[in-house]
Scaffold this motif. Structure first.
Motif, PDB file in Angstrom:
ATOM      1  N   HIS A 165       0.927  -1.199   0.302  1.00 27.47           N
ATOM      2  CA  HIS A 165      -0.074  -0.097   0.119  1.00 27.47           C
ATOM      3  C   HIS A 165       0.743   1.381  -0.019  1.00 27.47           C
ATOM      4  CE1 HIS A 165      -4.016  -1.859   1.650  1.00 27.47           C
ATOM      5  NE2 HIS A 165      -3.605  -2.470   0.231  1.00 27.47           N
ATOM      6  N   ALA A 166       1.958   1.192   0.648  1.00 28.14           N
ATOM      7  CA  ALA A 166       2.890   2.393   0.818  1.00 28.14           C
ATOM      8  C   ALA A 166       3.549   2.742  -0.536  1.00 28.14           C
ATOM      9  CB  ALA A 166       3.839   2.151   1.777  1.00 28.14           C
ATOM     10  N   ILE A 167       3.789   1.518  -1.065  1.00 25.56           N
ATOM     11  CA  ILE A 167       4.600   1.631  -2.504  1.00 25.56           C
ATOM     12  C   ILE A 167       3.504   2.253  -3.568  1.00 25.56           C
ATOM     13  CG2 ILE A 167       5.530   0.276  -4.583  1.00 25.56           C
ATOM     14  CD1 ILE A 167       6.852  -1.594  -2.410  1.00 25.56           C
ATOM     15  N   SER A 168       2.240   1.904  -3.567  1.00 21.62           N
ATOM     16  CA  SER A 168       1.444   2.201  -4.696  1.00 21.62           C
ATOM     17  C   SER A 168       0.867   3.718  -4.245  1.00 21.62           C
ATOM     18  CB  SER A 168       0.248   1.124  -4.718  1.00 21.62           C
ATOM     19  OG  SER A 168       0.864  -0.156  -5.110  1.00 21.62           O
ATOM     20  N   GLY A 169       1.085   4.330  -2.960  1.00 22.56           N
ATOM     21  CA  GLY A 169       0.727   5.700  -2.472  1.00 22.56           C
ATOM     22  C   GLY A 169      -0.565   5.542  -1.901  1.00 22.56           C
ATOM     23  N   LEU A 170      -1.086   4.355  -1.561  1.00 17.32           N
ATOM     24  CA  LEU A 170      -2.242   4.211  -0.804  1.00 17.32           C
ATOM     25  C   LEU A 170      -2.387   4.588   0.487  1.00 17.32           C
ATOM     26  CD1 LEU A 170      -3.551   1.016  -2.400  1.00 17.32           C
ATOM     27  CD2 LEU A 170      -4.475   3.129  -2.969  1.00 17.32           C
ATOM     28  N   ILE A 171      -1.196   4.778   1.346  1.00 20.48           N
ATOM     29  CA  ILE A 171      -1.230   5.100   2.535  1.00 20.48           C
ATOM     30  C   ILE A 171       0.132   5.922   2.641  1.00 20.48           C
ATOM     31  CG2 ILE A 171      -2.352   3.210   3.564  1.00 20.48           C
ATOM     32  CD1 ILE A 171       0.139   1.980   4.318  1.00 20.48           C
ATOM     33  N   GLY A 172       0.283   6.795   3.767  1.00 23.11           N
ATOM     34  CA  GLY A 172       1.470   7.675   4.062  1.00 23.11           C
ATOM     35  C   GLY A 172       2.663   6.858   4.585  1.00 23.11           C
ATOM     36  N   HIS A 173       3.720   7.145   4.370  1.00 19.19           N
ATOM     37  CA  HIS A 173       4.966   6.278   4.792  1.00 19.19           C
ATOM     38  C   HIS A 173       5.960   7.139   5.123  1.00 19.19           C
ATOM     39  CE1 HIS A 173       7.126   6.532   1.102  1.00 19.19           C
ATOM     40  NE2 HIS A 173       5.742   6.440   0.508  1.00 19.19           N
ATOM     41  N   GLY A 174       7.181   6.706   5.932  1.00 13.66           N
ATOM     42  CA  GLY A 174       8.397   7.328   6.047  1.00 13.66           C
ATOM     43  C   GLY A 174       9.234   6.511   5.165  1.00 13.66           C
ATOM     44  N   GLY A 175      10.545   7.077   4.597  1.00 12.57           N
ATOM     45  CA  GLY A 175      11.389   6.340   3.885  1.00 12.57           C
ATOM     46  C   GLY A 175      10.999   6.825   2.573  1.00 12.57           C
ATOM     47  N   GLY A 190      13.602   5.406 -11.153  1.00 12.22           N
ATOM     48  CA  GLY A 190      14.472   6.809 -10.861  1.00 12.22           C
ATOM     49  C   GLY A 190      13.652   7.722 -10.486  1.00 12.22           C
ATOM     50  N   ARG A 191      12.272   7.834 -10.122  1.00 12.72           N
ATOM     51  CA  ARG A 191      11.454   8.934  -9.996  1.00 12.72           C
ATOM     52  C   ARG A 191      10.977   8.767  -8.444  1.00 12.72           C
ATOM     53  NH1 ARG A 191       7.190  11.634 -13.535  1.00 12.72           N
ATOM     54  NH2 ARG A 191       8.207  10.326 -15.061  1.00 12.72           N
ATOM     55  N   ASP A 192      11.160   9.666  -7.713  1.00 10.79           N
ATOM     56  CA  ASP A 192      10.692   9.515  -6.170  1.00 10.79           C
ATOM     57  C   ASP A 192       9.258   9.715  -6.250  1.00 10.79           C
ATOM     58  OD1 ASP A 192      10.306   9.987  -3.675  1.00 10.79           O
ATOM     59  OD2 ASP A 192      11.702  11.545  -3.306  1.00 10.79           O
ATOM     60  N   LEU A 193       8.771   8.630  -5.567  1.00  4.42           N
ATOM     61  CA  LEU A 193       6.947   8.674  -5.816  1.00  4.42           C
ATOM     62  C   LEU A 193       6.375   9.426  -4.611  1.00  4.42           C
ATOM     63  CD1 LEU A 193       6.473   4.893  -6.706  1.00  4.42           C
ATOM     64  CD2 LEU A 193       6.690   7.099  -8.388  1.00  4.42           C
ATOM     65  N   THR A 194       7.415  10.170  -3.627  1.00  4.86           N
ATOM     66  CA  THR A 194       6.923  10.857  -2.531  1.00  4.86           C
ATOM     67  C   THR A 194       5.961  11.673  -3.107  1.00  4.86           C
ATOM     68  OG1 THR A 194       8.822  10.501  -1.486  1.00  4.86           O
ATOM     69  CG2 THR A 194       7.618  12.368  -0.590  1.00  4.86           C
ATOM     70  N   GLY A 195       4.618  11.898  -2.240  1.00  4.06           N
ATOM     71  CA  GLY A 195       3.677  12.862  -2.902  1.00  4.06           C
ATOM     72  C   GLY A 195       2.848  12.349  -4.139  1.00  4.06           C
ATOM     73  N   HIS A 196       3.008  11.315  -4.765  1.00 13.35           N
ATOM     74  CA  HIS A 196       2.221  10.911  -5.981  1.00 13.35           C
ATOM     75  C   HIS A 196       0.940  10.202  -5.279  1.00 13.35           C
ATOM     76  CE1 HIS A 196       5.774  11.983  -8.014  1.00 13.35           C
ATOM     77  NE2 HIS A 196       5.209  11.419  -9.057  1.00 13.35           N
ATOM     78  N   ALA A 197      -0.175  10.678  -5.893  1.00 13.73           N
ATOM     79  CA  ALA A 197      -1.365  10.298  -5.788  1.00 13.73           C
ATOM     80  C   ALA A 197      -1.300   8.680  -6.178  1.00 13.73           C
ATOM     81  CB  ALA A 197      -2.574  10.783  -6.360  1.00 13.73           C
ATOM     82  N   PRO A 198      -2.173   7.697  -5.873  1.00 11.94           N
ATOM     83  CA  PRO A 198      -2.304   6.336  -6.457  1.00 11.94           C
ATOM     84  C   PRO A 198      -2.642   6.253  -7.864  1.00 11.94           C
ATOM     85  CG  PRO A 198      -3.438   6.466  -4.270  1.00 11.94           C
ATOM     86  CD  PRO A 198      -3.334   7.927  -4.428  1.00 11.94           C
ATOM     87  N   GLU A 199      -3.497   7.238  -8.141  1.00  8.97           N
ATOM     88  CA  GLU A 199      -3.841   7.094  -9.757  1.00  8.97           C
ATOM     89  C   GLU A 199      -2.442   7.500 -10.548  1.00  8.97           C
ATOM     90  OE1 GLU A 199      -7.025   7.822  -6.916  1.00  8.97           O
ATOM     91  OE2 GLU A 199      -5.339   9.052  -7.386  1.00  8.97           O
ATOM     92  N   ALA A 200      -1.805   8.552 -10.091  1.00 10.59           N
ATOM     93  CA  ALA A 200      -0.572   8.833 -10.779  1.00 10.59           C
ATOM     94  C   ALA A 200       0.592   7.775 -10.780  1.00 10.59           C
ATOM     95  CB  ALA A 200       0.018  10.348 -10.021  1.00 10.59           C
ATOM     96  N   ILE A 201       0.606   7.261  -9.489  1.00 15.34           N
ATOM     97  CA  ILE A 201       1.551   6.145  -9.729  1.00 15.34           C
ATOM     98  C   ILE A 201       1.024   4.969 -10.417  1.00 15.34           C
ATOM     99  CG2 ILE A 201       2.500   4.207  -8.221  1.00 15.34           C
ATOM    100  CD1 ILE A 201       2.464   6.283  -5.851  1.00 15.34           C
ATOM    101  N   ALA A 202      -0.015   4.768 -10.642  1.00 14.10           N
ATOM    102  CA  ALA A 202      -0.455   3.855 -11.570  1.00 14.10           C
ATOM    103  C   ALA A 202      -0.507   4.132 -12.862  1.00 14.10           C
ATOM    104  CB  ALA A 202      -2.099   3.385 -11.426  1.00 14.10           C
ATOM    105  N   ARG A 203      -0.512   5.539 -13.240  1.00 12.55           N
ATOM    106  CA  ARG A 203      -0.310   5.835 -14.750  1.00 12.55           C
ATOM    107  C   ARG A 203       1.186   5.798 -15.154  1.00 12.55           C
ATOM    108  NH1 ARG A 203      -4.249   9.745 -13.604  1.00 12.55           N
ATOM    109  NH2 ARG A 203      -2.828  11.113 -12.864  1.00 12.55           N
ATOM    110  N   LEU A 204       1.954   5.869 -14.314  1.00 10.37           N
ATOM    111  CA  LEU A 204       3.437   5.744 -14.535  1.00 10.37           C
ATOM    112  C   LEU A 204       3.677   3.999 -14.883  1.00 10.37           C
ATOM    113  CD1 LEU A 204       5.121   7.469 -11.458  1.00 10.37           C
ATOM    114  CD2 LEU A 204       4.928   8.200 -14.108  1.00 10.37           C
TER     115      LEU A 204
END
Ligand code: ATP
Length: 265
Positions: free
Chosen positions: A75-85, A91-105
């Motif tokens: 869930h953290a990898i996919s942006g569904l929940i917040g996380h540390g680290g 090569g793209r930092d996913l911090t702050g990306h919404a789950p939909e944006a991560i899926a589109r990548l």
């Protein structure tokens, strides 16, 4: 409100030393790079200081007992929940990306429990995958039917009328129509009869020839047959990492499940 606050989760700064047995350095062509991942729900620390990688062309297993933190990690990898680290994809930092944006990548999550739309037909469920394809081409409905011939006669059937195995095929097919660049799969064998598990894992082996994947499983035997290497989580921490052959050694796996380094001795 941030995703972290919305989920009632707080980034967690680890305060204890990692306990993993061995952690290989990132492969040269790592597509997914997770460093120091932590997830917490209120006072519950679900994942602590987890680092792992998935390289282009490889399938990696994430194993561990109930409550070890596997689903929270995905869930953290996919942006569904917040996380540390940090989580980086291609090569793209996913911090702050919404789950939909991560899926589109192209980082596509197949959730535990399949989540097939109950009132949509199989064909409509499959087509939902195209939303995340974001212009990528590759997998087609015909490819999915070639992988799962059992879905052919079911294309007009509603999601609610499918068996668990059929739902898993639809969930995987939908993910493929998103033309994934990396798949994260949460317990694809959960609740399925052994023969259906075999069908699903045979299909995953074919998919893995094209798409790198991170596979969370309780079914360690199937996961280790599919994956080249894996990690074992215990109580949120990386307890063991190694090749599939190394992890297939029952004693070391048992030791990490029990959280005891001496259990294999
Ligand atoms: P399982 O195989 O049973 O799904 P898991 O390894 O996937 O287990 P997680 O579901 O990630 O583990 O749970 C890790 C820890 O976080 C557990 O202690 C669990 O009770 C807790 N947890 C998970 N989700 C939540 C939540 N939404 N709120 C509070 N605690 C949670």
């Amino acid at each position: 409100m941030s995703a972290v606050e919305a989920e009632g989760c707080l980034p967690y700064e680890p305060d204890a030393r990692p306990t993993q047995t061995r952690l290989d350095s990132a492969p040269a062509a790592a597509m997914l790079v997770v460093r120091g991942l932590s997830v917490r729900y209120g006072t519950t620390r679900a994942v602590l200081d987890l680092s792992l990688d998935v390289a282009a062309g490889e399938a990696v297993a994430l194993l561990g007992p109930n409550g070890a933190g596997k689903t929270s990690t995905l869930h953290a990898i996919s942006g569904l929940i917040g996380h540390g680290g940090t989580v980086a994809f291609d090569g793209r930092d996913l911090t702050g990306h919404a789950p939909e944006a991560i899926a589109r990548l192209g980082l596509i999550h197949v959730p535990e429990g399949r989540r097939v739309f109950p009132t949509l037909t199989v064909r409509e469920n499959l087509a939902m995958g195209r939303i995340a394809a974001a212009g990528r081409t590759g997998w087609t409905e015909a490819d999915v039917l070639d992988l799962f011939p059992a879905l052919g006669p079911l294309l007009g059937r509603a999601g609610y009328a499918l068996s668990g195995g059929e739902q898993q095929m639809v969930a995987l097919g939908r993910a493929l129509l998103s033309v994934p660049r990396l798949l994260v799969l949460d317990e694809p064998s959960l609740g399925l009869a052994p023969a259906v598990v075999r069908t699903v894992y045979d299909a995953l082996a074919r998919i893995a020839a094209d798409v790198p994947m991170l596979v969370v499983e309780q079914n360690t035997a199937e996961a280790l047959r599919l994956c080249v290497r894996g990690h074992v989580l215990a109580a949120g921490r990386l307890a063991l990492t190694g090749t599939a052959a190394e992890l297939g050694d029952r004693d070391s796996l048992l030791a990490s499940y029990l959280g005891r380094r001496d259990a294999a001795a």
